[in-house]
Design a protein around this motif. Structure first.
Motif, PDB file in Angstrom:
ATOM      1  N   GLY A 322       0.822  -1.210   0.000  1.00 54.96           N
ATOM      2  CA  GLY A 322       0.000   0.000   0.000  1.00 54.96           C
ATOM      3  C   GLY A 322       0.852   1.255   0.000  1.00 54.96           C
ATOM      4  N   CYS A 323       1.972   1.228   0.724  1.00 61.69           N
ATOM      5  CA  CYS A 323       2.903   2.365   0.721  1.00 61.69           C
ATOM      6  C   CYS A 323       3.395   2.654  -0.688  1.00 61.69           C
ATOM      7  N   LEU A 324       3.763   1.590  -1.396  1.00 56.00           N
ATOM      8  CA  LEU A 324       4.284   1.752  -2.757  1.00 56.00           C
ATOM      9  C   LEU A 324       3.200   2.242  -3.712  1.00 56.00           C
ATOM     10  N   ASN A 325       1.964   1.764  -3.521  1.00 57.07           N
ATOM     11  CA  ASN A 325       0.864   2.197  -4.394  1.00 57.07           C
ATOM     12  C   ASN A 325       0.593   3.690  -4.236  1.00 57.07           C
ATOM     13  N   VAL A 326       0.573   4.171  -2.983  1.00 58.84           N
ATOM     14  CA  VAL A 326       0.354   5.599  -2.736  1.00 58.84           C
ATOM     15  C   VAL A 326       1.486   6.421  -3.355  1.00 58.84           C
ATOM     16  N   TYR A 327       2.705   5.919  -3.234  1.00 58.86           N
ATOM     17  CA  TYR A 327       3.865   6.610  -3.809  1.00 58.86           C
ATOM     18  C   TYR A 327       3.727   6.737  -5.327  1.00 58.86           C
ATOM     19  N   GLU A 328       3.309   5.667  -5.977  1.00 56.14           N
ATOM     20  CA  GLU A 328       3.144   5.707  -7.436  1.00 56.14           C
ATOM     21  C   GLU A 328       2.004   6.637  -7.831  1.00 56.14           C
ATOM     22  N   GLU A 329       0.898   6.628  -7.059  1.00 54.21           N
ATOM     23  CA  GLU A 329      -0.219   7.526  -7.353  1.00 54.21           C
ATOM     24  C   GLU A 329       0.199   8.981  -7.179  1.00 54.21           C
ATOM     25  N   MET A 330       0.999   9.246  -6.166  1.00 53.16           N
ATOM     26  CA  MET A 330       1.486  10.601  -5.917  1.00 53.16           C
ATOM     27  C   MET A 330       2.287  11.106  -7.116  1.00 53.16           C
ATOM     28  N   LYS A 331       3.190  10.257  -7.621  1.00 54.58           N
ATOM     29  CA  LYS A 331       3.995  10.669  -8.780  1.00 54.58           C
ATOM     30  C   LYS A 331       3.113  10.864 -10.015  1.00 54.58           C
ATOM     31  N   ALA A 332       2.099   9.997 -10.170  1.00 56.59           N
ATOM     32  CA  ALA A 332       1.204  10.114 -11.329  1.00 56.59           C
ATOM     33  C   ALA A 332       0.413  11.421 -11.293  1.00 56.59           C
ATOM     34  N   LEU A 333       0.119  11.920 -10.068  1.00 56.73           N
ATOM     35  CA  LEU A 333      -0.627  13.167  -9.927  1.00 56.73           C
ATOM     36  C   LEU A 333       0.272  14.395 -10.011  1.00 56.73           C
ATOM     37  N   GLY A 334       1.569  14.165 -10.190  1.00 57.28           N
ATOM     38  CA  GLY A 334       2.489  15.283 -10.354  1.00 57.28           C
ATOM     39  C   GLY A 334       2.987  15.897  -9.065  1.00 57.28           C
ATOM     40  N   VAL A 335       2.754  15.217  -7.924  1.00 57.23           N
ATOM     41  CA  VAL A 335       3.260  15.719  -6.639  1.00 57.23           C
ATOM     42  C   VAL A 335       4.676  15.189  -6.452  1.00 57.23           C
ATOM     43  N   LYS A 336       5.611  16.091  -6.233  1.00 57.97           N
ATOM     44  CA  LYS A 336       7.013  15.699  -6.122  1.00 57.97           C
ATOM     45  C   LYS A 336       7.322  15.199  -4.719  1.00 57.97           C
ATOM     46  N   PRO A 337       7.882  14.000  -4.584  1.00 58.25           N
ATOM     47  CA  PRO A 337       8.212  13.481  -3.246  1.00 58.25           C
ATOM     48  C   PRO A 337       9.284  14.342  -2.588  1.00 58.25           C
ATOM     49  N   ASN A 338       9.103  14.578  -1.297  1.00 58.72           N
ATOM     50  CA  ASN A 338      10.131  15.296  -0.539  1.00 58.72           C
ATOM     51  C   ASN A 338      10.911  14.314   0.332  1.00 58.72           C
ATOM     52  N   LEU A 339      11.855  14.828   1.099  1.00 53.92           N
ATOM     53  CA  LEU A 339      12.718  13.958   1.899  1.00 53.92           C
ATOM     54  C   LEU A 339      11.934  13.225   2.980  1.00 53.92           C
ATOM     55  N   VAL A 340      10.893  13.880   3.527  1.00 46.80           N
ATOM     56  CA  VAL A 340      10.076  13.229   4.568  1.00 46.80           C
ATOM     57  C   VAL A 340       9.428  11.970   4.015  1.00 46.80           C
ATOM     58  N   ILE A 341       8.883  12.064   2.812  1.00 48.71           N
ATOM     59  CA  ILE A 341       8.233  10.905   2.189  1.00 48.71           C
ATOM     60  C   ILE A 341       9.250   9.804   1.932  1.00 48.71           C
ATOM     61  N   TYR A 342      10.404  10.162   1.416  1.00 50.79           N
ATOM     62  CA  TYR A 342      11.433   9.145   1.167  1.00 50.79           C
ATOM     63  C   TYR A 342      11.875   8.475   2.468  1.00 50.79           C
ATOM     64  N   ASN A 343      11.984   9.242   3.538  1.00 52.56           N
ATOM     65  CA  ASN A 343      12.394   8.661   4.818  1.00 52.56           C
ATOM     66  C   ASN A 343      11.363   7.656   5.332  1.00 52.56           C
ATOM     67  N   ILE A 344      10.079   7.982   5.163  1.00 52.10           N
ATOM     68  CA  ILE A 344       9.016   7.051   5.587  1.00 52.10           C
ATOM     69  C   ILE A 344       9.074   5.782   4.741  1.00 52.10           C
ATOM     70  N   LEU A 345       9.299   5.944   3.442  1.00 52.51           N
ATOM     71  CA  LEU A 345       9.392   4.781   2.554  1.00 52.51           C
ATOM     72  C   LEU A 345      10.601   3.907   2.907  1.00 52.51           C
ATOM     73  N   LEU A 346      11.727   4.536   3.230  1.00 48.65           N
ATOM     74  CA  LEU A 346      12.908   3.763   3.625  1.00 48.65           C
ATOM     75  C   LEU A 346      12.621   2.936   4.868  1.00 48.65           C
ATOM     76  N   ASP A 347      11.940   3.557   5.840  1.00 47.95           N
ATOM     77  CA  ASP A 347      11.607   2.843   7.073  1.00 47.95           C
ATOM     78  C   ASP A 347      10.633   1.705   6.790  1.00 47.95           C
ATOM     79  N   ALA A 348       9.642   1.978   5.932  1.00 48.36           N
ATOM     80  CA  ALA A 348       8.647   0.950   5.597  1.00 48.36           C
ATOM     81  C   ALA A 348       9.282  -0.239   4.888  1.00 48.36           C
ATOM     82  N   MET A 349      10.123   0.032   3.903  1.00 51.45           N
ATOM     83  CA  MET A 349      10.757  -1.064   3.173  1.00 51.45           C
ATOM     84  C   MET A 349      11.765  -1.813   4.048  1.00 51.45           C
TER      85      MET A 349
END
Length: 723
Positions: A322-349
């Protein structure tokens, strides 16, 4: 004088501009919909976003950020026109304010926050809200200004905290102490006082006092420092009540959002972003996800903060896809990931044990020009540690050291745990020394990791030195330390020291657990037969059921045939995660004592109770013996049973499959010179078997049907001659 007059005039101009800006804001927020959005954002920020004290106390001159958004389906163009004017005016005032460095102390000041008009507080014209002014320390005015500075006020606040710690826990006494403070109380004053308190009873009364008299911009900070007081006093019950109270106040955001339809208002993208984040942080996951689906269907624009909350929701729920799906949807909507989002993804993975995706996201951080933070590196170390990616973890460690990022004790412990898991003794010693030279004091977990490393290698002197160092640091050995120490002495076959360490367990009033008893059992498999009786007594004292089973083996007392029943009762009484370790050690002990029949009984019991699974498997083309989770003794026992089964198949006139294989897994044990594959290879050579290691399948020993049948027939003939 002329220059000073000009600067004073510029200061007055700036103040007038700020007043105009504030009046313009009041006009804009007169629109009900904008008022709701600002209210929701303010509630969310005050309840959920902890800020540093320096960032909490700024004048409210910000304009609605929604003017930069897509205004599709909105009829607020006039308001946005005002907003653009405000932005222009704000930039002018900021440009002017840069010139007000030496403004006279008599200038009119802009209040930073609303303060109490309670009669208990003495009104005093202060300069705490002014910009900093440099004053020559040799000037005659320096001492006067120093007394009126906030640093001087801090001293009185700290003293007030000391009085509150010692006064009686009633409202009157707390009121008397706080009423003695001169001047208007600010939010940061409350933070300073509570942060320096250690009495939970008076801290709660002080918090109530401040809440009644102050309007907080960042209420979560005040709650945090109050919870810290409860932690100091170890009053976890009251801390939990205060936290629940904080969550109740958080529900105000939700309450106002749900009132919007009654005012004839429809939520827009700003509202949705605010409320998805608020619901997520308040723990209402279902509502947050429901709003996200609604916003996505309505094609509302959501910000990066909202997506970070959604990813965090899925992470906490353990839904890593689900984390990865939200990340892909965010990019598809044109929202640029910031460092906070990447840090959460690193912890999740990392939690998902997907180090390959951790590497990918870290590379994305670098490719997008973002600078990894301390949180980034911490998430990487934890992720690589869980996956046992030692080389990658050490690379991150070196990168942090090169960038001058200081590691804390938790991160050092993570790296040392990796060293312990992978058997990197020299690397652990190097990191341990670096930790101490960096000024980080080792804690009990640090010493535990070092003990694990030295004990598994049997390095007694290093383990004892670490023990002495731990004592000097003020730590007493816990169950983990004593378990490792027993393992260390056992490897060195210093059985008397094992017994002494075991007795120390009871001197320190530490109850032996299943792992401690399992360690004793493992030491017995390495102990000379003549000294086994010393350890039998220890095992009996630590775990009577285990002690009785061990005694039946060592002293061969099973004349009534109760061994299997006693072993069954033992496995029913211990935790599932240690069953396999116990069974392996007991079978190893049987092999050591030349009790193959007992070893076979234990292996059969392990298969029956599903302690071992998938040991023997059959397909139409291959029969396999899987030994990966077995100890050397248990593996030899399983091989003996399997060969007997193959012989019975031939005696019954049945056919073997084209291929037969034995799987030992690959590699050697981290603290052993030999792996199971090496042990099995030596044993198969002794048996003169046709099984040979497969060059293309690591850990597999294969043979053909014809070779196996010939070998089994020859063994049958040899056994007949021997009989």
């Amino acid at each position: 004088m002329k220059e000073f007059a000009e600067r004073e005039a510029q200061g007055s101009t700036a103040i007038n501009l700020l007043k105009q800006e504030r009046r313009s804001i009041e006009k804009v927020v007169a629109t009900p919909k904008i008022s709701f959005v600002l209210l929701l954002v303010k509630l969310r920020r005050s309840l959920f976003f902890p800020s540093s004290p320096s960032s909490l106390y700024k004048p409210l001159c910000n304009t609605p950020s929604s003017s930069s958004r897509d205004s599709k389906s909105r009829n607020l163009n006039n308001n946005f026109h005002h907003s653009s004017k405000i932005n222009t005016l704000s930039s002018q005032s900021r440009a002017t304010s840069l010139q007000i460095t030496n403004v006279s102390l008599q200038d009119e000041e802009i209040p930073r926050q609303e303060t109490s008009t309670d009669s208990n507080f003495k009104e005093k014209t202060g300069s705490s809200s002014k910009s900093y002014i440099w004053v020559n320390p040799k000037s005659s005015r320096a001492s006067i200004l120093r007394k009126s500075s906030y640093d001087a006020k801090c001293t009185s606040l700290v003293n007030a905290a000391k009085y509150l710690n010692s006064c009686s826990p009633n409202k009157d006494d707390v009121l008397n102490v706080l009423s003695e403070l001169d001047g208007k109380l600010l939010e940061q004053d409350a933070v300073v006082i509570l942060n320096n308190m250690s009495n939970p009873d008076t801290a709660l009364l002080a918090l109530e006092f401040f809440q009644e008299r102050l309007k907080f911009n960042g209420e979560v900070v005040v709650y945090n420092v109050t919870l810290k007081v409860f932690r100091k006093g170890r009053d976890l019950g009251e801390a939990e009540k205060l936290f629940d109270k904080m969550l109740e106040r958080a529900d105000k955001t939700v309450e106002w959002f749900e009132k919007m339809p009654s005012f004839g208002l429809e939520p827009d993208d700003v509202t949705f972003s605010t409320m998805i984040d608020s619901y997520g942080r308040a723990g209402n996951v279902e509502k947050a996800l429901s709003l996200y689906d609604r916003a996505r269907t309505g094609e509302w624009r959501l910000d990066a903060t909202t997506f970070s909350t959604l990813i965090r929701i899925y992470k906490v729920a353990g839904n890593f896809d689900g984390c990865l799906n939200v990340y892909e949807e965010m990019k598809a909507l044109g929202v640029k990931p910031n460092l906070v989002i990447y840090n959460i993804l690193l912890d999740a993975m990392g939690r998902a044990k997907r180090p390959w995706q951790v590497k990918k996201f870290y590379q994305d951080i670098i490719d997008n020009g973002l600078s990894p933070s301390f949180v980034t590196y911490a998430a990487l170390l934890h992720a690589y540690g869980r996956a046992r990616y030692g080389d990658d973890a050490f690379k991150i460690y070196r990168e942090m050291k090169e960038k001058g990022l200081g590691l804390n004790v938790v991160l050092y412990n993570s790296i040392l745990a990796i060293c312990a898991d992978l058997g990197h003794v020299d690397k652990a010693v190097e990191i341990f020394e670096d930790m101490k030279s960096s000024g980080i004091k080792p804690d009990s977990w640090t010493f535990s990791s070092m003990f694990t490393i030295f004990s598994c290698c049997g390095e007694v002197s290093e383990a004892e030195n670490t023990l002495n160092e731990m004592f000097e640091a003020g730590f007493q050995p816990n169950i983990f330390i004593l378990t490792s120490l027993i393992q260390c002495y056992g490897k060195a076959q210093r059985i008397d020291d094992v017994v002494k360490t075991f007795n120390r367990n009871f001197e320190l009033v530490i109850t032996p657990d299943d792992r401690f008893c399992g360690c004793l059992l493992n030491v017995m498999t390495q102990t000379p037969n003549e000294e086994l009786s010393k350890l039998v007594k220890c095992v009996e004292r630590a775990n009577p059921k285990l002690g009785y089973v061990v005694k039946l083996l060592v002293e061969e007392q099973d004349s009534e045939g109760n061994f299997k029943n006693e072993a069954t009762d033992l496995f029913d009484s211990i935790r599932t995660e240690v069953e396999k370790a116990y069974c392996n050690c007991l079978i190893d002990l049987c092999i050591k004592l030349n009790m193959l029949e007992r070893a076979c009984e234990l292996l059969d019991l392990g298969l029956t109770l599903e302690i071992y699974t998938n040991v023997m498997s059959r397909t139409s083309t291959q029969w396999s013996l899987n030994l990966k989770s077995l100890s050397p003794g248990a593996a030899m026992t399983a091989l003996h049973i399997w060969m007997n089964d193959l012989s019975k198949v031939l005696e019954a006139g049945e056919q073997l499959p084209p291929l037969l294989g034995i799987n030992t897994g690959h590699g050697k044990h981290k603290y052993s010179e030999k792996g199971l594959a090496n042990v099995l290879e030596s044993y198969l050579k002794e048996l003169n078997s046709p099984f040979h290691e497969a060059p293309d399948k690591i850990g597999w020993f294969l043979t053909t049907k014809v070779a196996a049948e010939s070998w089994l027939e020859s063994r049958k003939s040899t056994d007949a001659v021997a009989a």
